[in-house]
Motif scaffolding. Structure first.
Motif, mmCIF file in Angstrom:
data_model
loop_
_atom_site.group_PDB
_atom_site.id
_atom_site.type_symbol
_atom_site.label_atom_id
_atom_site.label_comp_id
_atom_site.label_asym_id
_atom_site.label_seq_id
_atom_site.Cartn_x
_atom_site.Cartn_y
_atom_site.Cartn_z
ATOM 1 N N ARG A 152 12.499 -0.457 1.681
ATOM 2 C CA ARG A 152 11.240 0.303 1.617
ATOM 3 C C ARG A 152 10.337 -0.249 0.516
ATOM 4 N NH1 ARG A 152 12.539 6.377 1.119
ATOM 5 N NH2 ARG A 152 10.280 6.493 0.990
ATOM 6 N N PHE A 153 10.950 -0.612 -0.601
ATOM 7 C CA PHE A 153 10.181 -1.192 -1.703
ATOM 8 C C PHE A 153 9.612 -2.551 -1.293
ATOM 9 C CE2 PHE A 153 10.056 -3.424 -5.928
ATOM 10 C CZ PHE A 153 8.968 -2.725 -6.425
ATOM 11 N N VAL A 154 10.431 -3.359 -0.626
ATOM 12 C CA VAL A 154 9.986 -4.668 -0.141
ATOM 13 C C VAL A 154 8.824 -4.486 0.835
ATOM 14 C CG1 VAL A 154 10.655 -6.643 1.308
ATOM 15 C CG2 VAL A 154 12.156 -5.890 -0.545
ATOM 16 N N SER A 155 8.947 -3.517 1.708
ATOM 17 C CA SER A 155 7.887 -3.239 2.677
ATOM 18 C C SER A 155 6.593 -2.831 1.967
ATOM 19 C CB SER A 155 8.343 -2.139 3.629
ATOM 20 O OG SER A 155 7.331 -1.806 4.523
ATOM 21 N N ALA A 156 6.712 -1.991 0.961
ATOM 22 C CA ALA A 156 5.532 -1.562 0.196
ATOM 23 C C ALA A 156 4.895 -2.751 -0.528
ATOM 24 C CB ALA A 156 5.916 -0.470 -0.798
ATOM 25 N N LEU A 157 5.724 -3.621 -1.093
ATOM 26 C CA LEU A 157 5.201 -4.818 -1.756
ATOM 27 C C LEU A 157 4.466 -5.713 -0.763
ATOM 28 C CD1 LEU A 157 8.067 -5.900 -4.200
ATOM 29 C CD2 LEU A 157 5.755 -5.220 -4.826
ATOM 30 N N LYS A 158 5.043 -5.888 0.418
ATOM 31 C CA LYS A 158 4.402 -6.721 1.440
ATOM 32 C C LYS A 158 3.046 -6.150 1.837
ATOM 33 C CE LYS A 158 8.445 -8.813 3.608
ATOM 34 N NZ LYS A 158 9.308 -8.875 4.789
ATOM 35 N N LYS A 159 2.985 -4.841 1.998
ATOM 36 C CA LYS A 159 1.707 -4.199 2.347
ATOM 37 C C LYS A 159 0.673 -4.425 1.251
ATOM 38 C CE LYS A 159 3.485 -0.575 5.342
ATOM 39 N NZ LYS A 159 3.832 0.838 5.455
#
Length: 167
Positions: A152-159
């Motif tokens: 989820r953190f990786v996804s937020a960083l990507k966004k």
């Protein structure tokens, strides 16, 4: 004050607050026109002299304040005259954006390329290698460490990276 910048712009305002704080921004907003001394700025704005000097120094370091020294021919005292120039603020913001983007990409790469374990009590988050060194026990409280899914953190960083890259 002729700053050549819209101090009501949320991005510029946020950037200036991050540089000089709320009091510094108030000083900028209420700063008298032309070249003025730090004492004059403090008197006109109601901002404490130390805060005015700190703010001017920060603005000077970031190339938003210009200072001219003048020596009194009788006393030999130096007077520092200040005025603000925000003509380069857009360029500064772009540099900050690039720096933030670079940092986010570095963090994203780190998060994607590592496995993490956390203490269920919230004491620590360790890399796999660090967790093995502690035998998967929290070095703070002794609890068993558990695998941490950072997707989820990786996804937020990507966004965030995508959003900054597209602007």
């Amino acid at each position: 004050m002729n700053t050549l910048v819209d101090l009501n712009d949320k991005v510029i305002r946020g950037y200036l607050i991050s540089l000089v704080g709320e009091e510094g921004l108030r000083m900028i907003e209420e700063m008298p026109e032309g070249e003025v001394t730090d004492e004059e700025i403090a008197a006109k704005t109601g901002v404490l002299l130390n805060t005015v000097r700190r703010t001017l120094f920060i603005l000077y370091e970031n190339k938003f304040a210009i200072c001219r020294r003048e020596r009194d021919s009788n006393s030999g005292w130096l007077t520092y005259l200040w005025h603000l120039d925000f003509s380069d603020v857009e360029h500064q913001l772009m540099r900050e954006k690039k720096k933030l983007l670079r940092n986010l990409k570095t963090r994203l790469e780190f998060e994607e390329n590592n496995v993490f374990y956390v203490c269920p009590q919230g004491c620590v988050r360790l890399l796999f290698d660090e967790a093995t060194e502690t035998e998967f026990l929290c070095p703070m409280c002794g609890e068993d460490l558990v695998y941490y899914d950072n997707s989820r953190f990786v996804s937020a960083l990507k966004k965030r990276v995508d959003a900054l890259s597209s602007v």
